[in-house]
Write an enzyme that holds these catalytic residues in place. Structure first.
Site, PDB file in Angstrom:
ATOM      1  N   ASP A 176      -8.309  -5.886   4.386  1.00 37.04           N
ATOM      2  CA  ASP A 176      -7.881  -6.154   2.994  1.00 37.04           C
ATOM      3  C   ASP A 176      -7.580  -7.626   2.807  1.00 37.04           C
ATOM      4  OD1 ASP A 176      -7.496  -5.471   0.394  1.00 37.04           O
ATOM      5  OD2 ASP A 176      -5.479  -4.687   0.649  1.00 37.04           O
TER       6      ASP A 176
ATOM      7  N   GLY B  75       4.491   1.135  -0.249  1.00 30.49           N
ATOM      8  CA  GLY B  75       5.823   0.993  -0.812  1.00 30.49           C
ATOM      9  C   GLY B  75       6.010  -0.334  -1.515  1.00 30.49           C
TER      10      GLY B  75
ATOM     11  N   THR C 194       0.816  -1.200   0.000  1.00 26.32           N
ATOM     12  CA  THR C 194       0.000   0.000   0.000  1.00 26.32           C
ATOM     13  C   THR C 194       0.851   1.252   0.000  1.00 26.32           C
ATOM     14  OG1 THR C 194      -1.640  -1.230   1.250  1.00 26.32           O
ATOM     15  CG2 THR C 194      -1.872   1.161   1.212  1.00 26.32           C
TER      16      THR C 194
END
Length: 1233
Positions: free
Chosen positions: A152, A37, A35
């Site tokens: 997620d 990097g 998210t």
């Protein structure tokens, strides 16, 4: 695993106190994106491989990154969560953000998504799904106990180790629940796996959710493992966000799964999260709890991972995705890894302890580091100054390099432009050269035509000269013969008086007239010798007068009065008919007496004159027509020489029969009959068959020319009285019989057609509707017409001898046919069809169904006499019938060519062909696949092989095909088919293999798929815009828009949906306004309407309020060169020009001549309408009529498809059988319309 890590609050984490990773970790390669990097595969210099997430630390993201580190540090110490090892700060030069290295456990077997992709059928076994789901729930239970929502959960965030352990990763969007509220209202996550209550947060700020949203995502992940992807994955993400809260909970599609699995999915996917089971309850579900063979499942998973790695191994080690929420990467190939084993990898706990110890040492040394940094600030400033200089120089070098690249690109661009210019110039030169060669070729052909014409003219002059010499020779011979006959007459009279002076003549009533005598013709008793001498003299003089008048033959052929010849003779002499006249009359009436009679030589005044055969209005034969002019000239010379003109020519007729024998006529027996020339003042328009005409001319020549050879033989033996009388008729009879045989032999070897032949065959070529049965001919499906498409004849409707040049409209059928054309009284060209055999004119059945009425511009009419036809075809609403436009019956079916010297290439002429194949059921649609035609009927799909003998290959049976389109570039055939009118997509490779049977692999695969779950499709349209292919579909009460998604999806995916429309769509299209705005245009029984794709607003474009009842929309035509803004909408028998906002753009209404059954837009900016009485072609810009093809009888036609200048349509006959028509519109004709 170690659980002794002290829990620290967010304020305890100091990013500035973290050590530099140099000397401890090094990056190997990128394996995914998180998210915040990128995720690298890293290596600890002393131990083993690790996963390193590298993030730029900015002020805006510092809080989120600190939160993620805090979550990992506190809650990653669980067997189902990837372990957090430590964090490091990599310093960057001033002006650049420092990099945070987040070191975590490396899972070498990849994600669940990779596992599904690498499994046959893109589906996992049910016991594998149960094992993975249990491990996911255990990890979530650990997080939920600590009041943490992952937010997620999806296949890409569930990883596998090489020992088949399941780990949850990517806490980039995780959040700790507020202990007092217990719910979150932040909108974040991946759309397809997102719970309805999470999506509701975006629409309603007051909406909340709790940890049970992870359980919805867990259920969606289970469906992903079972079916290869989450529900709605073929839709646009924003479309999925719209549908998830509104659709019922998704379920497993296949029936093969167990009831426990269905129950587990149903428990996870409860839309109301307050009623959704908790994590602990789901862990106790039978599907999760009852797993007796867990060890075996892990072994199977590990073996599958090893097999996949060896099968796809291309590198030394395996790399997998570490994916974030918003981005889905392509599948990453797997590589060789360490040997697999169920036992945990040694050194794993030592590595964890080392990282914990290093982290503790970092905290103890933080103060020392601060002091050291203060001491080093001066050095850092100097270093920064030095680095700044280096950076400035480097930036300068970079700018120079950019400038060099820019100049190089500019130079390359100029070179490309120069090359393009050269190529354009080269093409222009080539085109000019090609045009020049074509012009030279055209001039050469014109020169050859001119030379041929001159040679023909010279040949005709030579023939005329030859005929003139023959006539002069015959004339001299006749003069000699006349003198000899006068001498012979004197001798005969002298010898005749002596016997009569001695004998007593009998009464005339008792004389037997039935017995001819050649020795002593008996005189009449009341004639004195002087009278008898005058009689003989008049008879001979009458024959001589006839013999010396060659110019009178033209009058005898064309004079309409049948009594002209007898009146001419009687005006010269009131005496009874002479002997030669009697002979002529008896021969004309075809007397069958074998020997010549004596009655004509000794008939009294009281004898009854035999009935005369009326002079027939015989038509002029081709040879006589060609030689009419020189003969008339010769006739004037003879008349100046003192010869009398007579209409009953004897010797000239025999001479003309000889000329016909000597000069072979290039005319066909079937079509070289004659019709009366329009230039003759008394010509009769009626006509007879050509063969009959020539027969009558020959028989007349036999009878009328017979005295001449008798007189010749008499001249040879003037001393022998008996021989003179005996040789008169037999000699002529033998001569004429031989001459007739020679003429018939000449006729048999004539070439079949000639443009100078004439035919008027009203009796043979009449056609009726009852005769229009199709005559099948083998191999006639793709037959082409011969180069001669025209025949010659005279036209009574062309005044002053004017002729017109026309291009024949060819109408092919199952048999080869020859079209003919006559200009009608209104100036409209009417094409009819006649057929002729090679030697005889036969009665035939006309198989043409169309009578074209063509715009003169279409046919490129160029009148040879300087006149121009400018009338344009009109068309009344009630339709024109063929009977109403025909000439009088004697002209029906005439073969007409008004420009005999002009032959046009076949490609310039429009054609209609009908394929021989009769389909048992009605043809509903068709599409061109290459050169062949896919035909969809009520009962199946077939392929018509147009490249061969017209064979038909059945492809799919017992399925109705309503509409179809071939997209060869995508390897698909889009159809509306089946009882439920589904939108099915067939793969062309599969259809091809059904014909060729050369690929066993293709036969095993499914040959078609459906687009979504659409049923009840009414109409669709494939619209190509730039590189995007849209599929807009009209359903019973809605319109759907799909877009083609290339590989790896390779299918149409849902784009937009517009449901519950006020007017039910019947016809649909899609336009792109000015390359920016998409609009759906659809037609209904009320009119035409538009839908703005972006806003979803629906409005009316055109409602025909002057029509009270419902209408039938035919076509929506987006006019070219209008940026998709202007339309021609066709309905009923009208068409209106409007724009996409409903404003009338032209004060013109396109009016069809009758109600069409189909309307289609064809190339060259035209539209065609198929009606029961005619096919009309109109300009799409103005609505003007360009051409009409009349039907000879009413029939129902349906447009199928078209490409370039080819249009396919079908006809439906009684009983439901159909046939395919193939219409080729001539290229030159179309370009000149």
């Amino acid at each position: 695993m170690a659980n002794d890590s002290p829990a620290k609050s967010l304020v305890d984490i100091d990013l500035s106190s973290l050590r530099d990773p140099a000397g401890i970790f090094e990056l190997v390669e990128v394996v995914g994106n998180g998210t915040y990097g990128q995720v690298y595969k890293g290596r600890h210099v002393k131990t083993v491989t690790a996963a390193i997430k590298v993030m730029d630390v900015t002020e805006d993201e510092e809080e989120e990154i600190t939160l993620e580190i805090n979550m990992l540090k506190k809650y990653s110490h669980h067997r189902n969560i990837a372990t957090y090892y430590g964090a490091f700060i990599k310093k960057s030069p001033p002006g650049h953000d420092d990099q945070l290295w987040l070191v975590m456990e490396f899972c070498g077997a990849g994600s669940i998504t990779d596992l599904v992709k690498n499994t046959k059928g893109n589906t996992l076994k049910e016991d594998w799904i149960a094992y993975i789901s249990r491990e996911i729930l255990r990890g979530l239970a650990h997080l939920h106990i600590h009041h943490v929502i992952h937010r997620d959960i999806k296949g890409q965030n569930v990883l596998l180790t090489e020992n088949a352990e399941v780990k949850l990763v990517d806490f980039g969007v995780s959040a700790q629940l507020d202990r007092t509220v217990g719910r979150r209202n932040t909108f974040i996550g991946t759309p397809y796996w997102m719970a309805p209550e999470v999506i509701a947060c975006d629409e309603n700020p007051d909406a909340t959710y709790d940890y049970r949203s992870d359980l919805w995502s867990c259920g969606i992940t289970a469906i992903e493992m079972a079916e290869g992807g989450p529900p709605l994955c073929d839709m646009h993400p924003m479309r999925a966000l719209f549908l998830i809260p509104r659709n019922p909970p998704p379920r497993l599609k296949s029936k093969k799964w167990s009831k426990k699995f269905f129950s587990f999915i149903e428990g996870c996917l409860v839309k109301n999260y307050m009623q959704r089971p908790s994590t602990e309850q789901l862990l106790k579900h039978p599907f999760i709890r009852d797993q007796p063979n867990e060890r075996q499942v892990r072994i199977q998973l590990k073996d599958h991972i090893d097999r996949t790695r060896k099968k796809r191994g291309e590198k030394d080690e395996t790399e997998y995705e570490y994916s974030g929420s918003e981005e889905e990467e392509e599948e990453v190939p797997e590589q060789e890894g360490e040997p697999s084993s169920i036992v945990n990898v040694p050194g794993e706990s030592t590595l964890r302890r080392d990282f914990l110890r290093l982290q503790q040492e970092n905290k103890e040394r933080s103060e020392a580091l601060r002091r050291q940094q203060l001491l080093q600030e001066q050095q850092l400033r100097e270093q920064e100054e030095y680095k700044r200089q280096l950076l400035a120089e480097r930036q300068k070098r970079i700018e120079q390099q950019k400038e060099q690249r820019r100049r190089l690109e500019e130079q390359q661009r100029r070179e490309r432009e120069a090359r393009r210019q050269q190529e354009r110039e080269q093409r222009r030169r080539e085109q000019e050269e090609k045009r020049r060669l074509e012009e030279l070729e055209r001039r050469r052909k014109e020169e050859e035509e001119r030379r041929r014409a001159e040679e023909e003219k010279r040949r005709v002059e030579r023939e005329q000269e030859y005929i003139r010499r023959q006539l002069e020779e015959e004339q001299r011979h006749l003069e000699i013969l006349q003198q000899q006959l006068l001498q012979e007459q004197a001798m005969l009279l002298h010898d005749h008086r002596r016997p009569h002076a001695q004998q007593q003549p009998p009464p005339p009533q008792q004389q037997d007239r039935s017995k001819p005598s050649f020795h002593a013709p008996e005189p009449k008793p009341h004639y004195d010798p002087a009278d008898r001498a005058r009689e003989v003299q008049w008879s001979h003089l009458a024959s001589l007068k006839n013999n010396v008048s060659p110019v009178s033959r033209s009058h005898s052929f064309s004079d309409p009065s049948p009594k002209f010849a007898h009146h001419h003779l009687r005006s010269q002499d009131p005496c009874p008919p002479s002997r030669s006249e009697g002979l002529s009359q008896s021969s004309d009436s075809k007397s069958e007496v074998p020997e010549p009679t004596q009655k004509a030589w000794s008939r009294s005044d009281s004898d009854e004159v035999p009935p005369r055969v009326p002079v027939r209005t015989t038509s002029r034969s081709p040879v006589l027509s060609r030689r009419d002019s020189p003969l008339q000239g010769g006739g004037q010379q003879n008349s100046q020489a003192g010869q009398r003109n007579s209409t009953s020519s004897i010797e000239p007729r025999l001479l003309w029969e000889r000329v016909e024998k000597l000069v072979p006529r290039p005319g066909s027996g079937s079509s070289s009959g004659s019709s009366n020339s329009g230039s003759q003042p008394g010509s009769h328009p009626g006509s007879q068959s050509g063969s009959g005409e020539r027969f009558r001319v020959r028989s007349s020549s036999k009878s009328e020319g017979s005295p001449s050879p008798r007189q010749e033989s008499a001249a040879k033996k003037p001393d022998d009285k008996k021989e003179v009388f005996r040789s008169l008729k037999p000699a002529g009879e033998v001569d004429l019989t031989a001459l007739a045989k020679e003429l018939r032999a000449v006729e048999d070897v004539r070439p079949p057609h000639k443009v100078t032949d004439y035919s008027s065959s009203s009796e043979e070529s009449g056609t009726t509707d009852e005769e229009e049965e199709d005559v099948e001919q083998e191999g006639a499906d793709d037959s082409t017409s011969g180069p001669e498409d025209t025949r010659a004849a005279s036209s009574p409707n062309l005044s002053n001898g004017e002729t017109e040049s026309v291009k024949t409209m060819i109408v092919h059928d199952d048999v080869e046919s020859e079209p003919a054309m006559t200009p009608s009284k209104e100036g409209t060209l009417i094409v009819r069809q006649t057929q002729s055999a090679s030697s005889t004119l036969q009665k035939h059945k006309s198989s043409s169904s169309f009578t074209p009425f063509i715009d003169p511009r279409l046919l490129q009419i160029s009148p040879s006499s300087g006149t121009t036809v400018t009338s344009v075809v009109g068309f009344s609403c009630d339709g024109l019938r063929p009977e109403a436009i025909r000439q009088d019956p004697t002209r029906k079916g005439s073969v007409v060519n008004v420009n005999p010297t002009n032959t046009r290439p076949q490609s310039d002429t429009p054609e209609i062909r009908k394929y021989k194949k009769r389909f048992n059921s009605e043809i509903l649609c068709a599409a061109l696949w290459g050169v062949n035609l896919l035909v969809g009927t009520e009962s199946g799909l077939m392929l018509l092989d147009r490249s061969g003998q017209g064979k038909v290959y059945p492809l799919i049976s017992r399925r109705r095909f309503q509409q179809m389109d071939v997209l060869e570039g995508l390897n698909v055939l889009v159809t509306i088919s089946g009882k439920k009118d589904k939108l099915r997509v067939y793969y062309l490779s599969w259809l091809r293999n059904k014909i060729l049977h050369n690929d066993p692999e293709v036969e095993k695969k499914q040959g078609w798929t459906t687009v979504g779950d659409l049923e009840g499709c009414v109409h669709y349209k494939v619209v190509k815009y730039e590189r995007i292919k849209f599929l807009v579909i009209a359903l019973k009460s809605s319109v759907e828009v799909y877009a083609w998604a290339p590989k790896p999806y390779h299918k149409f995916m849902a784009f937009k949906s517009f449901g519950e429309l006020l007017h039910k769509p019947l016809l649909v299209d899609l336009t792109v306004e000015e390359g920016q705005r998409l609009k759906v245009i659809y037609g209904s029984c009320a009119g035409f309407h538009a839908v703005d794709v972006d806003s979803g607003s629906v409005y009316d474009i055109y409602l025909p309020t002057h029509i009270q009842c419902s209408i039938k929309p035919h076509a929506i035509i987006i006019l070219p060169n209008t940026d998709g803004m202007e339309l021609l909408v066709c309905y009923e028998d009208e068409g209106v020009y409007v724009n996409t906002y409903g404003r009338i753009t032209k004060d013109v209404v396109l009016q069809w001549g009758e109600m069409p059954t189909s309307v289609a837009y064809i190339r060259s900016n035209q539209t065609m309408g198929w009606g029961e009485k005619a096919i009309e072609i109109r300009s799409v810009e103005t609505g003007h009529l360009d051409g009409v093809f009349m039907h000879k009888r009413a029939q129902r036609l349906k447009f199928l498809c078209g490409r370039n200048d080819k249009v396919f349509f079908s006809s439906v006959r009684s009983g439901g059988s159909s046939q395919v028509y193939f219409m080729t519109l001539g290229r030159t004709s179309l370009l000149s319309w």
